[in-house]
Design a protein around this motif. Structure first.
Motif, short mmCIF file in Angstrom:
data_model
loop_
_atom_site.label_atom_id
_atom_site.label_comp_id
_atom_site.label_asym_id
_atom_site.label_seq_id
_atom_site.Cartn_x
_atom_site.Cartn_y
_atom_site.Cartn_z
N HIS A 95 0.92 -1.24 -0.13
CA HIS A 95 -0.08 0.11 -0.05
C HIS A 95 0.88 1.20 -0.02
CE1 HIS A 95 -3.38 -2.34 2.04
NE2 HIS A 95 -3.16 -2.80 0.84
N ARG B 133 1.63 6.68 0.23
CA ARG B 133 0.83 6.21 -0.68
C ARG B 133 1.21 5.64 -2.01
NH1 ARG B 133 -5.58 7.22 -0.90
NH2 ARG B 133 -5.12 7.96 1.31
N ASP C 256 -2.37 3.29 -7.23
CA ASP C 256 -3.09 2.24 -7.52
C ASP C 256 -2.53 1.33 -8.53
OD1 ASP C 256 -5.27 0.51 -8.10
OD2 ASP C 256 -6.74 1.87 -8.25
N GLU D 224 -3.30 8.12 -4.90
CA GLU D 224 -2.41 8.52 -3.78
C GLU D 224 -2.86 9.41 -2.70
OE1 GLU D 224 1.03 10.11 -5.86
OE2 GLU D 224 1.21 8.13 -6.89
N ARG D 225 -4.36 9.96 -2.85
CA ARG D 225 -5.14 10.60 -1.90
C ARG D 225 -6.35 10.20 -2.09
NH1 ARG D 225 -2.92 16.92 -3.18
NH2 ARG D 225 -0.80 16.52 -2.51
N PRO E 113 -8.45 5.43 0.28
CA PRO E 113 -7.36 4.37 -0.15
C PRO E 113 -7.95 3.41 -1.23
CG PRO E 113 -7.44 4.73 1.99
CD PRO E 113 -8.67 5.52 1.51
N TRP E 114 -7.10 3.26 -2.41
CA TRP E 114 -7.38 2.39 -3.32
C TRP E 114 -7.67 0.97 -2.89
CZ3 TRP E 114 -3.83 -1.55 -3.65
CH2 TRP E 114 -2.48 -0.95 -3.20
N TRP E 115 -7.33 0.37 -1.88
CA TRP E 115 -7.08 -0.74 -1.42
C TRP E 115 -8.75 -1.16 -0.65
CZ3 TRP E 115 -3.49 2.36 0.20
CH2 TRP E 115 -3.44 2.71 1.48
N GLU E 116 -9.25 0.20 -0.32
CA GLU E 116 -10.54 -0.07 0.25
C GLU E 116 -11.90 -0.02 -0.99
OE1 GLU E 116 -10.78 2.92 3.14
OE2 GLU E 116 -9.18 2.02 4.61
#
Length: 100
Positions: free
Chosen positions: A11, A21, A24, A74-75, A78-81
């Motif tokens: 991440h 961060r 993605d 990066e802002r 969060p891409w993993w969410e």
């Protein structure tokens, strides 16, 4: 240029001991390259506006920096969410906004 090391979960990248961060990884290479190019252009425009003491141009350029960073994941959320559809929508919207 070598990729900076990532945290075990992937991440974040670690640069000079600080976590940032990561972009993605689901963004297609061509789109990610375009977003990075637009980000760098916006950053150059921030510097030019500051040198010219043009606060309006600086604000517009900073808004473009923010839009590119959000599109890259990066802002913002969060891409993993996010699921894949939301992630795709995020970077596509960013490209459409920045290409205007």
């Amino acid at each position: 240029m070598a990729e900076p090391p990532r945290t075990p979960d992937g991440h974040f990248v670690v640069i000079d001991g600080r976590r940032w961060r990561a972009t993605d990884p689901e963004i297609p290479a061509e789109a990610a390259a375009r977003l990075r190019s637009l980000l760098m252009r916006a950053r150059r425009d921030v510097g030019a506006a500051r040198r010219a003491q043009d606060t309006e141009a600086e604000r517009e350029a900073r808004d473009r920096v923010h839009a590119a960073k959000v599109a890259l994941g990066e802002r913002g959320v969060p891409w993993w969410e996010q699921d894949s559809a939301a992630r795709r929508q995020r970077w596509q919207h960013g490209l459409a906004t920045l290409d205007r």
